[in-house]
Write a protein that holds these residues in place. Sequence first.
Motif, PDB file in Angstrom:
ATOM      1  N   LEU A 140      10.660  -5.615 -13.161  1.00  0.00           N
ATOM      2  CA  LEU A 140       9.895  -6.141 -12.098  1.00  0.00           C
ATOM      3  C   LEU A 140       9.511  -4.425 -11.582  1.00  0.00           C
ATOM      4  O   LEU A 140       9.816  -3.358 -12.927  1.00  0.00           O
ATOM      5  CB  LEU A 140      11.581  -5.414 -10.728  1.00  0.00           C
ATOM      6  N   GLN A 141       7.827  -4.210 -12.049  1.00  0.00           N
ATOM      7  CA  GLN A 141       7.187  -3.487 -12.050  1.00  0.00           C
ATOM      8  C   GLN A 141       6.940  -2.170 -10.791  1.00  0.00           C
ATOM      9  O   GLN A 141       7.026  -2.802  -9.306  1.00  0.00           O
ATOM     10  CB  GLN A 141       5.402  -3.499 -12.432  1.00  0.00           C
ATOM     11  N   PRO A 142       6.531  -0.943 -10.799  1.00  0.00           N
ATOM     12  CA  PRO A 142       6.653  -0.167  -9.954  1.00  0.00           C
ATOM     13  C   PRO A 142       5.898  -0.768  -8.860  1.00  0.00           C
ATOM     14  O   PRO A 142       4.350  -1.184  -9.284  1.00  0.00           O
ATOM     15  CB  PRO A 142       6.075   0.863 -10.667  1.00  0.00           C
ATOM     16  N   GLY A 143       5.469  -0.642  -7.773  1.00  0.00           N
ATOM     17  CA  GLY A 143       5.335  -1.146  -6.600  1.00  0.00           C
ATOM     18  C   GLY A 143       5.279  -2.655  -6.384  1.00  0.00           C
ATOM     19  O   GLY A 143       4.379  -3.332  -5.303  1.00  0.00           O
ATOM     20  N   GLU A 144       6.247  -3.175  -7.340  1.00  0.00           N
ATOM     21  CA  GLU A 144       5.861  -4.687  -6.404  1.00  0.00           C
ATOM     22  C   GLU A 144       7.224  -5.224  -5.741  1.00  0.00           C
ATOM     23  O   GLU A 144       8.608  -4.389  -6.354  1.00  0.00           O
ATOM     24  CB  GLU A 144       6.596  -5.468  -8.073  1.00  0.00           C
ATOM     25  N   ILE A 145       7.900  -5.896  -4.836  1.00  0.00           N
ATOM     26  CA  ILE A 145       8.753  -6.437  -5.085  1.00  0.00           C
ATOM     27  C   ILE A 145       9.040  -7.755  -4.189  1.00  0.00           C
ATOM     28  O   ILE A 145       7.971  -8.874  -4.839  1.00  0.00           O
ATOM     29  CB  ILE A 145       9.042  -6.417  -3.321  1.00  0.00           C
ATOM     30  N   VAL A 165       5.774 -10.494  -5.233  1.00  0.00           N
ATOM     31  CA  VAL A 165       4.546  -9.462  -4.855  1.00  0.00           C
ATOM     32  C   VAL A 165       3.828  -8.299  -4.903  1.00  0.00           C
ATOM     33  O   VAL A 165       5.165  -7.963  -5.171  1.00  0.00           O
ATOM     34  CB  VAL A 165       4.080 -10.065  -3.678  1.00  0.00           C
ATOM     35  N   GLY A 166       3.298  -8.119  -6.100  1.00  0.00           N
ATOM     36  CA  GLY A 166       2.874  -6.264  -6.530  1.00  0.00           C
ATOM     37  C   GLY A 166       1.096  -6.356  -6.815  1.00  0.00           C
ATOM     38  O   GLY A 166       0.661  -6.806  -5.319  1.00  0.00           O
ATOM     39  N   PRO A 167       0.587  -5.136  -6.212  1.00  0.00           N
ATOM     40  CA  PRO A 167      -0.905  -4.460  -6.551  1.00  0.00           C
ATOM     41  C   PRO A 167      -1.356  -6.056  -7.181  1.00  0.00           C
ATOM     42  O   PRO A 167      -3.263  -6.145  -6.828  1.00  0.00           O
ATOM     43  CB  PRO A 167      -1.310  -3.420  -7.184  1.00  0.00           C
ATOM     44  N   LYS A 196       0.501  -1.448  -0.147  1.00  0.00           N
ATOM     45  CA  LYS A 196      -0.425   0.090   0.309  1.00  0.00           C
ATOM     46  C   LYS A 196       1.347   1.429  -0.061  1.00  0.00           C
ATOM     47  O   LYS A 196       0.887   2.236  -0.947  1.00  0.00           O
ATOM     48  CB  LYS A 196      -1.058  -0.137   0.860  1.00  0.00           C
ATOM     49  N   PHE A 197       1.334   1.241   0.393  1.00  0.00           N
ATOM     50  CA  PHE A 197       2.644   2.643   0.616  1.00  0.00           C
ATOM     51  C   PHE A 197       3.946   3.037  -0.744  1.00  0.00           C
ATOM     52  O   PHE A 197       4.048   3.685  -1.009  1.00  0.00           O
ATOM     53  CB  PHE A 197       3.929   2.024   2.494  1.00  0.00           C
ATOM     54  N   LEU A 198       3.523   1.459  -1.115  1.00  0.00           N
ATOM     55  CA  LEU A 198       4.698   1.565  -2.448  1.00  0.00           C
ATOM     56  C   LEU A 198       3.453   2.006  -3.849  1.00  0.00           C
ATOM     57  O   LEU A 198       4.432   2.387  -4.537  1.00  0.00           O
ATOM     58  CB  LEU A 198       5.069  -0.046  -2.876  1.00  0.00           C
TER      59      LEU A 198
END
Length: 329
Positions: A204-209, A177-179, A17-19
Motif C-alpha cells: 500500500l503506497q502513501p495516499g492509497e486506500i 485506489v490512489g493518486p 486529495k486530503f491524503l
Amino acid sequence: MRPFEYANPATPEQALKFLQAPASAPLAGGSDLLALMKDGIETPSRLVNLKSLRELRGIRYDGKTGLRIGALVTLDEVATDPALKFEHSVLGDAYGRVAGPQIRNVATVGGNLCQRPRCWYYRNGFGLLPRLNGESMVAKGDNRFHAIFGNDGPAAFVSPSTVAPLLVALGAQIAIVGPQGERRMDLERFFLIPIKEGDREHNLQPGEIVTEIVIPPVPGRRIATYEVRQRETLDWSLATASVVLEMDGAHIARARVVLGQVAPIPWTSKAAEALLAGKVLDRTPGGVTEKAAEAAVEGARPLSKNKYKVQLVRTAVKRALLAAAGMEV
C-alpha cells in the motif's frame, strides 16, 4: 496523543486529495490506529475520515463475478449478513470470531487486513525489525508468539488478521485506489515481508486506500478454517489453518492450505497442497490427513521459545481438513 488535523471528505476524490499531505493517514473504524496513536507508535499529522464514503460500503453477491465486500463494511455486518451466511457461511463465521462484539461493530473489513502487527517489540516503539547493538531483539528475547515461517530474514512478527488466511485460500482480490488510479491484485500479494528498516508489511503506497475485497464464486468447493487460541473468545489466535478443496468426486482435485499467525504474511503451504492433490481424506492414523498436516510444517524454523507452534500448525491443518471433509470429531 500528539495534535493532528482532521479532514472529513464527502467523496473518494476528496479523500485522496486530503491524503496527499505529508504524514496523513486514513481513518476507518480506528480500533487499531487510535490505539497506536495513543501509545505514540503512529504519529500522523492529519487523519482523513473515510466513514462518510458510501462508495466503500455494501455487500454484493453475483453468481458470475462473486462476492464484493466494501472496505468500510464492519466485521459484524459480514458476520450477520443473512445472504452471506447462506453463500459463504465459513467466511461469516470467521468474521464472527474476531475479537468481541464491541470491536466487531466498529472495525472494518479493510482495516482488519491493514492492521499492524501485535508484536510487543513493535507496540513498544522498537519498530517492525527491532535490533539492539546490531542483534535481533526477537531472536535474543521473548519470542513466544512470533513467526516460525518466513523468519530467515530480519522480520519475525506474525501477520495479525485471522480472516486473511481464509480470504487468500479463497483466491480473494483486493482493490486499491490512489493518486495514480485504481489497481487490483490477488490478496496474497498485498502482504509483504519487510527486509529493511522503513519497509511496510502491506503493498500500500502513501495516499492509497483499500476500497473493496472481491471473492470469486465458490460452488462445489469445500471450505474450512480452524483457529487455535488459549481462550475460546476475546483472545488472539496462536495459529490458524484455512483450507479450500476443489473436489473430483471423493478425490481432491486442487487444494489451498494457508496458515495464519505463524509468519509475517499469510503463509501458503505448497508442500501440503501438493500432497493433497489427487488424494482422498481419511481419519486413519498416519493416513493422508495426518501426512498433509505433517507436510504443512515442512521448513518451519521455530525460535527459542515458540517451538510449540509447530504442533499447533499440525493440529490446525488436520482439523481444518477434517472439517472441510465433514469428518470433524
